[in-house]
Design an enzyme around this catalytic site. Structure first.
Site, PDB file in Angstrom:
ATOM      1  N   SER A 148       0.849  -1.194   0.000  1.00 21.89           N
ATOM      2  CA  SER A 148       0.000   0.000   0.000  1.00 21.89           C
ATOM      3  C   SER A 148       0.883   1.242   0.000  1.00 21.89           C
ATOM      4  O   SER A 148       1.990   1.224   0.554  1.00 21.89           O
ATOM      5  CB  SER A 148      -0.891   0.033   1.245  1.00 21.89           C
ATOM      6  OG  SER A 148      -1.521   1.299   1.354  1.00 21.89           O
ATOM      7  N   TYR A 162      -2.615  -1.202  10.172  1.00 26.65           N
ATOM      8  CA  TYR A 162      -2.618  -1.515   8.743  1.00 26.65           C
ATOM      9  C   TYR A 162      -1.349  -0.998   8.065  1.00 26.65           C
ATOM     10  O   TYR A 162      -0.662  -1.718   7.335  1.00 26.65           O
ATOM     11  CB  TYR A 162      -3.865  -0.904   8.104  1.00 26.65           C
ATOM     12  CG  TYR A 162      -3.958  -1.049   6.598  1.00 26.65           C
ATOM     13  CD1 TYR A 162      -4.356  -2.253   6.032  1.00 26.65           C
ATOM     14  CD2 TYR A 162      -3.667   0.025   5.751  1.00 26.65           C
ATOM     15  CE1 TYR A 162      -4.443  -2.384   4.647  1.00 26.65           C
ATOM     16  CE2 TYR A 162      -3.757  -0.104   4.374  1.00 26.65           C
ATOM     17  CZ  TYR A 162      -4.149  -1.307   3.826  1.00 26.65           C
ATOM     18  OH  TYR A 162      -4.232  -1.436   2.470  1.00 26.65           O
ATOM     19  N   LYS A 166       1.756  -2.998   6.101  1.00 28.27           N
ATOM     20  CA  LYS A 166       2.155  -2.754   4.710  1.00 28.27           C
ATOM     21  C   LYS A 166       3.625  -2.327   4.623  1.00 28.27           C
ATOM     22  O   LYS A 166       4.307  -2.609   3.641  1.00 28.27           O
ATOM     23  CB  LYS A 166       1.222  -1.732   4.060  1.00 28.27           C
ATOM     24  CG  LYS A 166      -0.221  -2.239   3.910  1.00 28.27           C
ATOM     25  CD  LYS A 166      -0.302  -3.510   3.054  1.00 28.27           C
ATOM     26  CE  LYS A 166      -1.737  -3.917   2.756  1.00 28.27           C
ATOM     27  NZ  LYS A 166      -1.849  -5.099   1.892  1.00 28.27           N
TER      28      LYS A 166
HETATM   29  P1  NDP Z   1     -11.692  -5.892  -0.842  1.00 23.56           P
HETATM   30  O1  NDP Z   1     -12.128  -5.942   0.585  1.00 23.56           O
HETATM   31  O2  NDP Z   1     -12.530  -5.180  -1.824  1.00 23.56           O
HETATM   32  O3  NDP Z   1     -11.431  -7.384  -1.375  1.00 23.56           O
HETATM   33  C1  NDP Z   1     -10.673  -8.250  -0.576  1.00 23.56           C
HETATM   34  C2  NDP Z   1     -10.557  -9.603  -1.221  1.00 23.56           C
HETATM   35  O4  NDP Z   1      -9.777 -10.436  -0.356  1.00 23.56           O
HETATM   36  C3  NDP Z   1     -11.877 -10.314  -1.385  1.00 23.56           C
HETATM   37  O5  NDP Z   1     -11.767 -11.178  -2.483  1.00 23.56           O
HETATM   38  C4  NDP Z   1     -12.008 -11.089  -0.088  1.00 23.56           C
HETATM   39  O6  NDP Z   1     -12.892 -12.195  -0.254  1.00 23.56           O
HETATM   40  C5  NDP Z   1     -10.569 -11.513   0.123  1.00 23.56           C
HETATM   41  N1  NDP Z   1     -10.217 -11.728   1.521  1.00 23.56           N
HETATM   42  C6  NDP Z   1     -10.491 -10.943   2.585  1.00 23.56           C
HETATM   43  N2  NDP Z   1     -10.035 -11.506   3.714  1.00 23.56           N
HETATM   44  C7  NDP Z   1      -9.441 -12.675   3.337  1.00 23.56           C
HETATM   45  C8  NDP Z   1      -8.786 -13.716   4.039  1.00 23.56           C
HETATM   46  N3  NDP Z   1      -8.669 -13.688   5.368  1.00 23.56           N
HETATM   47  N4  NDP Z   1      -8.303 -14.754   3.334  1.00 23.56           N
HETATM   48  C9  NDP Z   1      -8.445 -14.828   1.988  1.00 23.56           C
HETATM   49  N5  NDP Z   1      -9.061 -13.885   1.277  1.00 23.56           N
HETATM   50  C10 NDP Z   1      -9.552 -12.812   1.946  1.00 23.56           C
HETATM   51  O7  NDP Z   1     -10.216  -5.254  -0.786  1.00 23.56           O
HETATM   52  P2  NDP Z   1      -9.362  -4.474  -1.911  1.00 23.56           P
HETATM   53  O8  NDP Z   1      -9.570  -5.098  -3.217  1.00 23.56           O
HETATM   54  O9  NDP Z   1      -9.585  -3.035  -1.732  1.00 23.56           O
HETATM   55  O10 NDP Z   1      -7.868  -4.752  -1.373  1.00 23.56           O
HETATM   56  C11 NDP Z   1      -7.045  -5.774  -1.920  1.00 23.56           C
HETATM   57  C12 NDP Z   1      -5.620  -5.522  -1.436  1.00 23.56           C
HETATM   58  O11 NDP Z   1      -5.210  -4.233  -1.842  1.00 23.56           O
HETATM   59  C13 NDP Z   1      -5.448  -5.575   0.078  1.00 23.56           C
HETATM   60  O12 NDP Z   1      -4.212  -6.171   0.398  1.00 23.56           O
HETATM   61  C14 NDP Z   1      -5.428  -4.107   0.456  1.00 23.56           C
HETATM   62  O13 NDP Z   1      -4.723  -3.888   1.665  1.00 23.56           O
HETATM   63  C15 NDP Z   1      -4.701  -3.525  -0.738  1.00 23.56           C
HETATM   64  N6  NDP Z   1      -4.911  -2.095  -0.918  1.00 23.56           N
HETATM   65  C16 NDP Z   1      -6.156  -1.595  -1.165  1.00 23.56           C
HETATM   66  C17 NDP Z   1      -6.335  -0.244  -1.322  1.00 23.56           C
HETATM   67  C18 NDP Z   1      -7.642   0.370  -1.611  1.00 23.56           C
HETATM   68  O14 NDP Z   1      -7.735   1.597  -1.550  1.00 23.56           O
HETATM   69  N7  NDP Z   1      -8.691  -0.384  -1.934  1.00 23.56           N
HETATM   70  C19 NDP Z   1      -5.192   0.686  -1.201  1.00 23.56           C
HETATM   71  C20 NDP Z   1      -3.935   0.043  -0.939  1.00 23.56           C
HETATM   72  C21 NDP Z   1      -3.819  -1.294  -0.801  1.00 23.56           C
HETATM   73  P3  NDP Z   1     -13.707 -12.819   1.007  1.00 23.56           P
HETATM   74  O15 NDP Z   1     -14.347 -11.661   1.716  1.00 23.56           O
HETATM   75  O16 NDP Z   1     -14.638 -13.826   0.480  1.00 23.56           O
HETATM   76  O17 NDP Z   1     -12.648 -13.461   1.821  1.00 23.56           O
END
Ligand code: NDP
Length: 253
Positions: A148, A162, A166
């Site tokens: 991130s 968080y 990261k």
């Molecule tokens: P979302 O919450 O939209 O999606 C998260 C995804 O991860 C879903 O597919 C969810 O599916 C899965 N997930 C959540 N918890 C677990 C777990 N314990 N084990 C396996 N799968 C899991 O998040 P984003 O797409 O926004 O974020 C994705 C990545 O990008 C993360 O690492 C986040 O920190 C990073 N990021 C995001 C930013 C943003 O602004 N959106 C900015 C910077 C970094 P399910 O719920 O079914 O498990």
């Protein structure tokens, strides 16, 4: 050395595993890698229907995909997911450590249980998944973290544990790049800024200061992260390793 790159399908014949690929950034990455020719395994923890619609979308585009339930905090489940990817799709070339969570709140109100969850999914899960994947990766392999922009600079309050995870992901990538470079495997850390997903909706209360902190004055879209991941996963990024690639609309400028 001239690179021979198949423009339409730079990842043809490759297999990618994207953790947390059922929605948000992970789903966009899975779709993009499949469009570039890779067979793709995605993991998720809760929402089987969402995961299955990503698989169907890839199959509609004539790609190959599977979904595996594997909580990133559960080491055994994660190791099984890596094994199932290799057993079902035949090999493993690209690992995208995308699964991650944030629990925005003032640091002093964060409970031990919440801090453990964030650490176990965002760091421990990444270490365990990467270790399992390395057993199968050959020269040309790609390990890609979704870190991130707040792993380097933090523009707003509410994200203390968080941001710490990261920052750890960033140093993990750099350290691992040094250790496995001699195997011809690259390790890079893609650092998104604010991206419109369920985790960080562009319309939420937390969105206002984040949008204001970007140079482009807007949230990013999931495809803008997937494009960077596709490049790093592909053959043209062969001399990039140990890099932190920030895709944040200029938030950290
Ligand atoms: P979302 O919450 O939209 O999606 C998260 C995804 O991860 C879903 O597919 C969810 O599916 C899965 N997930 C959540 N918890 C677990 C777990 N314990 N084990 C396996 N799968 C899991 O998040 P984003 O797409 O926004 O974020 C994705 C990545 O990008 C993360 O690492 C986040 O920190 C990073 N990021 C995001 C930013 C943003 O602004 N959106 C900015 C910077 C970094 P399910 O719920 O079914 O498990």
């Amino acid at each position: 050395m001239a690179l021979q790159v198949e423009r339409n399908a730079p990842l043809a014949g490759k297999v990618a595993l994207v953790t947390g690929g059922s929605r948000g950034i992970g789903a966009a990455i899975a779709n993009r890698l499949a469009a570039d020719g890779a067979s793709v395994a995605i993991t998720y923890s809760k929402d089987a229907d969402a995961a299955s619609s990503v698989v169907k979308e890839i199959e509609r585009g004539s790609g190959k995909a599977i979904a595996i339930q594997a909580n990133a905090a559960d080491a055994e489940a994660v190791r099984n997911a890596v094994e199932m990817t290799v057993t079902t799709l035949g090999r493993l070339d690209v690992l995208v450590n995308n699964a991650g969570i944030a629990i925005p709140k003032p640091f002093e109100e964060a409970t031990l249980e919440e801090m453990d969850r964030v650490i176990n999914i965002n760091i421990r899960g990444v270490l365990v998944t990467t270790q399992a994947a390395l057993k199968h990766m050959k020269s040309g392999g790609r390990i890609i973290m979704i870190g991130s922009a707040v792993g380097e600079r933090v523009a707003a309050p509410g994200l203390v544990p968080y941001a710490a995870t990261k920052g750890a992901v960033k140093m993990f990538s750099q350290a691992l790049a040094r250790e496995i470079g001699s195997r011809g495997i690259t390790v890079n850390n893609v650092q998104p800024g604010p991206i419109d997903t369920e985790l960080n909706p562009a319309t939420g209360e937390w969105a206002v200061p984040q949008k204001a902190a970007t140079a482009l004055d807007r949230y990013g879209q999931v495809d803008e992260i997937a494009a960077m991941v596709a490049f790093i996963a592909g053959p043209e990024s062969s001399y990039i390793t140990g890099a932190n690639l920030t895709v944040d609309g200029g938030m950290n400028a």
